[in-house]
Design an enzyme around this catalytic site. Structure first.
Site, PDB file in Angstrom:
ATOM      1  N   ARG A 110       2.667   1.460  -9.424  1.00 25.23           N
ATOM      2  CA  ARG A 110       3.518   0.591  -9.505  1.00 25.23           C
ATOM      3  C   ARG A 110       3.595  -0.490  -8.432  1.00 25.23           C
ATOM      4  O   ARG A 110       4.376  -1.056  -7.981  1.00 25.23           O
ATOM      5  CB  ARG A 110       5.020   1.121  -9.458  1.00 25.23           C
ATOM      6  CG  ARG A 110       5.130   1.838  -8.328  1.00 25.23           C
ATOM      7  CD  ARG A 110       6.702   2.285  -7.924  1.00 25.23           C
ATOM      8  NE  ARG A 110       6.621   3.294  -7.060  1.00 25.23           N
ATOM      9  CZ  ARG A 110       7.614   3.907  -6.646  1.00 25.23           C
ATOM     10  NH1 ARG A 110       8.612   3.379  -6.539  1.00 25.23           N
ATOM     11  NH2 ARG A 110       7.586   5.073  -5.689  1.00 25.23           N
ATOM     12  N   LYS A 130       5.304  -4.244  -4.777  1.00 23.42           N
ATOM     13  CA  LYS A 130       5.699  -2.804  -4.997  1.00 23.42           C
ATOM     14  C   LYS A 130       6.721  -2.945  -6.300  1.00 23.42           C
ATOM     15  O   LYS A 130       7.895  -3.628  -5.712  1.00 23.42           O
ATOM     16  CB  LYS A 130       6.185  -2.111  -3.724  1.00 23.42           C
ATOM     17  CG  LYS A 130       6.201  -0.521  -4.049  1.00 23.42           C
ATOM     18  CD  LYS A 130       6.356   0.252  -2.809  1.00 23.42           C
ATOM     19  CE  LYS A 130       7.080   1.509  -2.980  1.00 23.42           C
ATOM     20  NZ  LYS A 130       7.629   2.154  -1.824  1.00 23.42           N
ATOM     21  N   ASP A 142       6.717   2.811 -15.741  1.00 19.99           N
ATOM     22  CA  ASP A 142       6.666   1.296 -16.087  1.00 19.99           C
ATOM     23  C   ASP A 142       6.222   0.384 -14.989  1.00 19.99           C
ATOM     24  O   ASP A 142       6.113  -0.760 -15.291  1.00 19.99           O
ATOM     25  CB  ASP A 142       8.249   1.080 -16.465  1.00 19.99           C
ATOM     26  CG  ASP A 142       9.221   1.267 -15.289  1.00 19.99           C
ATOM     27  OD1 ASP A 142       8.881   1.488 -14.388  1.00 19.99           O
ATOM     28  OD2 ASP A 142      10.299   0.984 -15.677  1.00 19.99           O
ATOM     29  N   ARG A 193       5.161  -5.326   0.706  1.00 21.51           N
ATOM     30  CA  ARG A 193       4.962  -4.309   1.693  1.00 21.51           C
ATOM     31  C   ARG A 193       3.825  -4.727   2.647  1.00 21.51           C
ATOM     32  O   ARG A 193       2.808  -5.005   2.036  1.00 21.51           O
ATOM     33  CB  ARG A 193       4.727  -2.648   1.343  1.00 21.51           C
ATOM     34  CG  ARG A 193       4.698  -1.772   2.231  1.00 21.51           C
ATOM     35  CD  ARG A 193       4.663  -0.354   1.825  1.00 21.51           C
ATOM     36  NE  ARG A 193       4.057  -0.269   0.570  1.00 21.51           N
ATOM     37  CZ  ARG A 193       3.943   1.236   0.044  1.00 21.51           C
ATOM     38  NH1 ARG A 193       5.008   2.017   0.290  1.00 21.51           N
ATOM     39  NH2 ARG A 193       3.131   1.631  -0.826  1.00 21.51           N
ATOM     40  N   ARG A 200      -4.188   6.647   2.835  1.00 22.04           N
ATOM     41  CA  ARG A 200      -3.388   7.935   2.809  1.00 22.04           C
ATOM     42  C   ARG A 200      -4.554   9.244   3.047  1.00 22.04           C
ATOM     43  O   ARG A 200      -5.529   9.400   2.536  1.00 22.04           O
ATOM     44  CB  ARG A 200      -2.412   8.214   1.691  1.00 22.04           C
ATOM     45  CG  ARG A 200      -1.895   7.053   1.295  1.00 22.04           C
ATOM     46  CD  ARG A 200      -1.435   6.947  -0.260  1.00 22.04           C
ATOM     47  NE  ARG A 200      -1.177   5.384  -0.585  1.00 22.04           N
ATOM     48  CZ  ARG A 200       0.056   5.029  -0.587  1.00 22.04           C
ATOM     49  NH1 ARG A 200       0.954   6.179  -0.723  1.00 22.04           N
ATOM     50  NH2 ARG A 200       0.599   4.163  -1.002  1.00 22.04           N
ATOM     51  N   ASP A 269      -0.045  12.245  -0.124  1.00 24.06           N
ATOM     52  CA  ASP A 269      -0.136  10.811  -0.456  1.00 24.06           C
ATOM     53  C   ASP A 269       1.042  10.045   0.306  1.00 24.06           C
ATOM     54  O   ASP A 269       0.699   8.868  -0.085  1.00 24.06           O
ATOM     55  CB  ASP A 269      -0.014  10.544  -2.019  1.00 24.06           C
ATOM     56  CG  ASP A 269       1.324  11.432  -2.551  1.00 24.06           C
ATOM     57  OD1 ASP A 269       1.390  12.693  -2.287  1.00 24.06           O
ATOM     58  OD2 ASP A 269       1.934  10.416  -2.989  1.00 24.06           O
ATOM     59  N   ASN A 270       1.752  10.490   1.086  1.00 25.91           N
ATOM     60  CA  ASN A 270       2.668   9.673   1.847  1.00 25.91           C
ATOM     61  C   ASN A 270       2.347   9.588   3.220  1.00 25.91           C
ATOM     62  O   ASN A 270       3.333   9.288   3.810  1.00 25.91           O
ATOM     63  CB  ASN A 270       4.194  10.069   1.389  1.00 25.91           C
ATOM     64  CG  ASN A 270       4.363   9.791  -0.103  1.00 25.91           C
ATOM     65  OD1 ASN A 270       3.808   8.814  -0.703  1.00 25.91           O
ATOM     66  ND2 ASN A 270       5.538  10.427  -0.349  1.00 25.91           N
ATOM     67  N   ASP A 279       6.275   4.943   2.617  1.00 21.97           N
ATOM     68  CA  ASP A 279       7.051   5.289   1.321  1.00 21.97           C
ATOM     69  C   ASP A 279       8.350   5.804   1.747  1.00 21.97           C
ATOM     70  O   ASP A 279       8.637   7.070   2.009  1.00 21.97           O
ATOM     71  CB  ASP A 279       6.391   6.422   0.700  1.00 21.97           C
ATOM     72  CG  ASP A 279       5.444   6.100  -0.279  1.00 21.97           C
ATOM     73  OD1 ASP A 279       5.359   4.580  -0.453  1.00 21.97           O
ATOM     74  OD2 ASP A 279       4.799   6.668  -1.190  1.00 21.97           O
TER      75      ASP A 279
HETATM   76  P1  AMP Z   1       6.110   8.186  -4.472  1.00 24.50           P
HETATM   77  O1  AMP Z   1       7.230   9.250  -5.160  1.00 24.50           O
HETATM   78  O2  AMP Z   1       6.652   6.920  -4.295  1.00 24.50           O
HETATM   79  O3  AMP Z   1       5.107   8.659  -3.520  1.00 24.50           O
HETATM   80  O4  AMP Z   1       5.016   7.987  -5.801  1.00 24.50           O
HETATM   81  C1  AMP Z   1       4.380   9.093  -6.555  1.00 24.50           C
HETATM   82  C2  AMP Z   1       3.528   8.595  -7.539  1.00 24.50           C
HETATM   83  O5  AMP Z   1       4.227   8.258  -8.521  1.00 24.50           O
HETATM   84  C3  AMP Z   1       2.709   7.398  -7.103  1.00 24.50           C
HETATM   85  O6  AMP Z   1       1.347   7.396  -7.745  1.00 24.50           O
HETATM   86  C4  AMP Z   1       3.385   6.171  -7.665  1.00 24.50           C
HETATM   87  O7  AMP Z   1       2.631   5.016  -7.829  1.00 24.50           O
HETATM   88  C5  AMP Z   1       3.844   6.795  -8.955  1.00 24.50           C
HETATM   89  N1  AMP Z   1       5.046   5.876  -9.581  1.00 24.50           N
HETATM   90  C6  AMP Z   1       6.236   6.259  -8.903  1.00 24.50           C
HETATM   91  N2  AMP Z   1       7.183   5.549  -9.611  1.00 24.50           N
HETATM   92  C7  AMP Z   1       6.329   4.714 -10.657  1.00 24.50           C
HETATM   93  C8  AMP Z   1       6.834   3.894 -11.731  1.00 24.50           C
HETATM   94  N3  AMP Z   1       8.280   3.468 -11.981  1.00 24.50           N
HETATM   95  N4  AMP Z   1       5.708   3.711 -12.608  1.00 24.50           N
HETATM   96  C9  AMP Z   1       4.467   3.982 -12.706  1.00 24.50           C
HETATM   97  N5  AMP Z   1       4.269   5.050 -11.377  1.00 24.50           N
HETATM   98  C10 AMP Z   1       5.043   5.284 -10.436  1.00 24.50           C
HETATM   99 MG    MG Z   2       4.056   7.408  -2.553  1.00 21.55          MG
END
Ligand code: AMP
Ligand code: MG
Length: 495
Positions: A110, A130, A142, A193, A200, A269-270, A279
């Protein structure tokens, strides 16, 4: 390719704002010099009715970008409706261990990296949208963001910066004019951002688990050049990179702990290779102190509880070491660096806590029990973490009855041992103990107000947090601990 990307390709879009008169510079690109499988080109979704929620003018000035002044034009540039000069949007590939389990394919689902800004001082920063729509990494999501996470990240990341913690920054927050579907229908938003980079631990894992040693080497070389050039001069550059990142993470987590900050999703990944907090999902600041506090709704086992954070940082670094072992095969060397984590974390943490308690630059090893006993007392009493340090100093100056019993009496004797006056001690403490933090109930209040169309709470909160060590007239409400009924007990991910 995700259906959303094709649907967007036909829309009219201004490529640049180059026709506009400006004095600033354009976005540049070094990540795209890496091989093609490091990223995927994307077209940000064009927000139909972008409206500026917040814009970080001092940060924009620092970045030296060519930008217009008009809010509507800025909203268009930081929502995908138009693109800033020189933008070439890409989504980055990465993997990651989420709650201990390997997810081989994550990536920017996203987000769109527009490019890199280089400041007058020569520092390079990623500028990323973002919530700007689907990418090849969206995995059915989405690619959008609702307004809540945008407000949250803007407020908390800027507060962290003002509190002196290495962090990604927020350049802009924009309403898209579009609804997104979550549990309910919510207004959509895009956050811009700014980060030292978006590499990462999970970026290394993405290539390492595919056995792509060339890519791991290229990424390591890139990270060294961009973040740790001194490691490049070392005898064993990859080990030096690992040691530098281990130190950066130890310092970062010491900072979090001293501030009472819980990241909430310390998945690999964070964890930024540059050592920034990245994140802002279900993160939270402690109100009442508790060693094992968890806010995140998805952290059922308490893996990322407050007092787990140093241990988890080390666990994550072990995953990083595994990636580097593929290109520098000396397990014992990496184990020995990993083994120094406590020696890096403990003194950093102790020094910060010593300063918070009015001792500087260090309490000395003998006095560590005072820190521990002080925290144990707060833990038993459930006192507010942040305010306890301010009140300790206040009572000292007033010679008021100690509220924390014998630990406070011991502390008074120890802190008064030098030749400073009580007022000197208080001034030193107040300079490192914030009075305003982004309290969960206030952040939540700002989010709800913005969802309802009123951004005044968000702006007041941003203003209060701009000087976290001083109380500003008229903004006193942001320095007050929540009443029991106001306490936020759960926080949610930023999706
Ligand atoms: P996060 O929890 O922010 O570290 O995200 C974990 C993974 O989920 C990452 O690969 C994000 O890009 C993906 N992700 C989170 N929210 C969405 C979204 N609304 N649409 C697509 N990918 C998402
Ligand atoms: Mg993340």
């Amino acid at each position: 390719m995700a259906a959303g990307c094709e649907a967007k390709a036909a829309r009219p879009r201004l490529e640049t704002n180059a026709k506009r008169p400006h004095n600033g510079t354009m976005l540049t690109h070094t990540y795209t010099e890496l091989p093609e499988h490091f990223y995927a080109p994307v077209t940000p979704h064009a927000a139909p009715e972008p409206r500026l929620l917040a814009f970080n003018t001092p940060l924009a000035t620092e970045l030296g970008l060519a930008l217009p002044d008009a809010p509507d034009e800025l909203a268009a540039l930081f929502s995908g409706a138009q693109l800033p000069a020189g933008a070439k949007p890409i989504a980055l590939a990465y993997a990651g261990h989420q709650f201990g389990q390997l997810s081989p394919q994550l990536g920017d689902g996203r987000a769109a990296l527009l490019g890199e800004a280089v400041t007058a001082a020569g520092h390079r920063f990623d500028v990323q949208l973002k919530g700007s729509g689907p990418t090849p990494f969206s995995r059915g999501g989405d690619g959008k963001s609702s307004l809540g996470p945008v407000v949250r990240e803007y407020v908390i990341s800027e507060a962290m910066h003002r509190l002196g913690v290495p962090t990604t920054r927020a350049l802009a927050a924009v309403r898209t004019g579009e609804d997104v579907l979550r549990d309910t229908i919510l207004p959509g938003g895009v956050l811009t951002r700014v980060a030292a980079s978006h590499i990462r631990i999970g970026t290394f894992e993405y290539f390492a688990i595919r056995g792509d040693k060339d890519a791991v080497r290229q990424l390591a070389d890139y990270a060294i050049t961009r973040h740790y050039p001194e490691a490049g001069a070392a005898d064993k550059p990859y080990r030096a990179l690992f040691a530098a990142v281990a130190n950066a993470h130890a310092q970062l987590v010491a900072h979090w702990m001293a501030l009472g900050f819980i990241h909430g999703v310390m998945n690999t990944d964070n964890m930024s290779i540059a050592g920034e907090t990245i994140d802002y999902g279900p993160c939270a600041f402690l109100d009442e102190f508790a060693f094992n506090k968890v806010f995140s709704s998805i952290d059922r086992g308490g893996r990322y509880a407050y007092n787990q954070q140093p241990l988890i940082a080390q666990w994550n670094l072990a995953r990083f070491a595994e990636c580097l072992l593929g290109i520098d095969d000396d397990k014992a060397a990496y184990e020995s660096i990993l083994g120094t984590f406590d020696d890096l974390f403990e003194p950093a943490y102790r020094q910060k806590m010593a300063a918070k308690l009015g001792f500087g630059p260090s309490l000395g090893d003998d006095d560590s029990p005072l820190i521990r006993d002080f925290l144990t007392t707060l833990n038993e009493r459930g006192d507010d973490y942040t305010l306890s340090f301010r009140e300790l100093a206040e009572r000292l100056v007033a010679d008021a009855e100690p509220r924390l019993g014998s630990v406070e009496e011991r502390w008074r004797v120890a802190v008064r041992a030098g030749d400073r006056t009580d007022n000197d001690i208080r001034a030193a403490m107040d300079a490192v103990n914030p009075i305003v933090i982004p309290r969960n109930h206030q952040v939540e209040r700002a989010i709800q107000a913005s969802i309802g169309g009123d951004d005044s709470v968000m702006h007041a909160l941003i203003k209060a947090l701009a000087s976290p060590f001083e109380l500003q007239l008229g903004l006193e409400e942001f320095a007050i601990a929540p009443k029991p009924a106001e306490r936020v007990v759960r926080t949610f991910c930023g999706t």
